[in-house]
Every structure is written in structure tokens, then in C-alpha cells.
Design an enzyme around this catalytic site. Structure first.
Site, PDB file in Angstrom:
ATOM      1  N   GLU A 130       0.696  -1.102   0.162  1.00 44.06           N
ATOM      2  CA  GLU A 130       0.040   0.095   0.055  1.00 44.06           C
ATOM      3  C   GLU A 130       0.906   1.358  -0.073  1.00 44.06           C
ATOM      4  O   GLU A 130       0.601   2.351  -0.709  1.00 44.06           O
ATOM      5  CB  GLU A 130      -1.131  -0.018   1.160  1.00 44.06           C
ATOM      6  CG  GLU A 130      -2.030  -1.078   1.196  1.00 44.06           C
ATOM      7  CD  GLU A 130      -2.521  -1.220  -0.182  1.00 44.06           C
ATOM      8  OE1 GLU A 130      -2.996  -0.283  -0.711  1.00 44.06           O
ATOM      9  OE2 GLU A 130      -3.131  -2.513  -0.284  1.00 44.06           O
ATOM     10  N   CYS A 154      10.700  -5.704  -6.752  1.00 45.19           N
ATOM     11  CA  CYS A 154      11.492  -6.109  -8.041  1.00 45.19           C
ATOM     12  C   CYS A 154      12.339  -5.019  -8.270  1.00 45.19           C
ATOM     13  O   CYS A 154      12.039  -3.872  -7.813  1.00 45.19           O
ATOM     14  CB  CYS A 154      10.742  -6.759  -9.069  1.00 45.19           C
ATOM     15  SG  CYS A 154       9.706  -5.370  -9.883  1.00 45.19           S
TER      16      CYS A 154
END
Length: 172
Positions: free
Chosen positions: A126, A160
Site C-alpha cells: 500500500e 522487484c
């Protein structure tokens, strides 16, 4: 440096702020405070569903928390179940670029360390949205959309390479 406040109904370990800072590349400062959201939850509970209307609570609170005590972002960790129209449940909700994020823990339960790991992932997810990140296609990235608790368990608390690079540029 961005300042983040995590207001929580759930007892989080003392190193939780340090973990959040670590995964956000130490580009933020994090503080946690324990609180009780019962009054707020009762105002936004759909009694029929037994869940909190997450988007309505977010829309109500967001204009009220901008710049709260000098914090750039605020995360509420709510010990309850949330939903938005069209979905059976949500683990969390925010607006891209918003100042407020909500994380709902009812469906994140498990043994203590797993429970905390799931909360950490949802808080980081979030927060990523609040800083401008969208969902990622890499199922190991914390920004991957979790449709099930298994999705949450599969993804790491880390971003990532692509999402981290974008996050670094957004936070600088």
C-alpha cells in the site's frame, strides 16, 4: 526524507519500523503507534456483510490526515475485514499518490511470524501505491496484486528491480 506513521490496532514487533525502512531502501523514517479504531470502524461497518467499507473509510479519512503531525504518509493497520464494492474483500486500500493507506488484518492471520510477515507485505504494498507505484506483473514483487492469501505468501516483502528503481526515483 519522507516520514511515515503507522497507526495500528495490532501489536507489531519493535523492529517493524526498521523493517519497513529497510525495504524502502532507508529513504523513509517510520514510526508506529498503537491505537484503537473501534469508533471509526463502527461508522463504516456494513452490518449485513460484517466488514468495513474500505473505500468509504479511506475517502472520509484522507482529507483529514494530510500533513498530520508532519507525516507524509499514514498507514492504518486495522484488525478487521475490509471490502470495496465489486470485491469480496481487500487486504488493503489506498489511492495512487495518496497520503493514507489502510491495511485490514483479519484475513492475514496465521502463526505470529507469518501474521507479521503478511502485515509487512501489505503495508509495503500500500505504501508503494501511495508513492505512485501500480501493480506489478512479477508474482514475487510486493507490488503484485494479491487476490488470495497464497498470493501474499508467494510474494516477497521486497520490490522487484523495476519497481525499486521507480520507487527510488519517486522518493528522491
Amino acid at each position: 526524507m519522507k516520514k511515515i506513521l503507522i497507526l495500528t490496532e495490532v501489536e507489531l514487533p519493535g523492529d517493524f519500523p526498521t523493517q519497513v525502512e529497510h525495504y524502502l531502501d532507508n529513504l523513509v523514517q517510520v514510526e508506529t503507534r498503537n491505537t484503537d479504531f473501534e469508533g471509526l470502524k463502527s461508522q463504516f461497518r456494513d452490518v449485513r456483510r460484517g466488514q468495513i467499507r474500505a473505500d468509504a473509510l479511506l475517502n472520509y479519512l484522507e482529507p483529514r490526515v494530510r500533513g498530520y503531525e508532519g507525516f507524509d504518509r499514514i498507514v492504518l493497520v486495522i484488525n478487521d475485514d475490509g471490502y470495496v464494492e465489486g470485491l469480496n474483500f481487500v487486504f488493503g486500500v489506498t489511492k495512487i499518490g495518496g497520503a493514507l493507506a489502510l491495511v485490514f488484518t483479519k484475513r492475514l492471520h496465521g502463526e505470529q511470524s507469518l501474521h507479521i510477515a503478511r502485515i509487512l507485505k501489505e503495508v509495503l504494498h500500500e505504501l508503494g501505491h501511495t508513492f505512485g507505484l501500480d501493480h506489478c506483473t512479477d508474482p514475487r514483487c510486493v507490488m503484485y496484486f494479491s487476490n488470495t492469501i497464497e498470493d501474499t505468501d508467494r510474494k516477497g516483502p521486497g520490490y522487484c528491480q523495476k519497481c525499486m528503481a521507480r520507487l527510488r526515483s519517486l522518493l528522491r
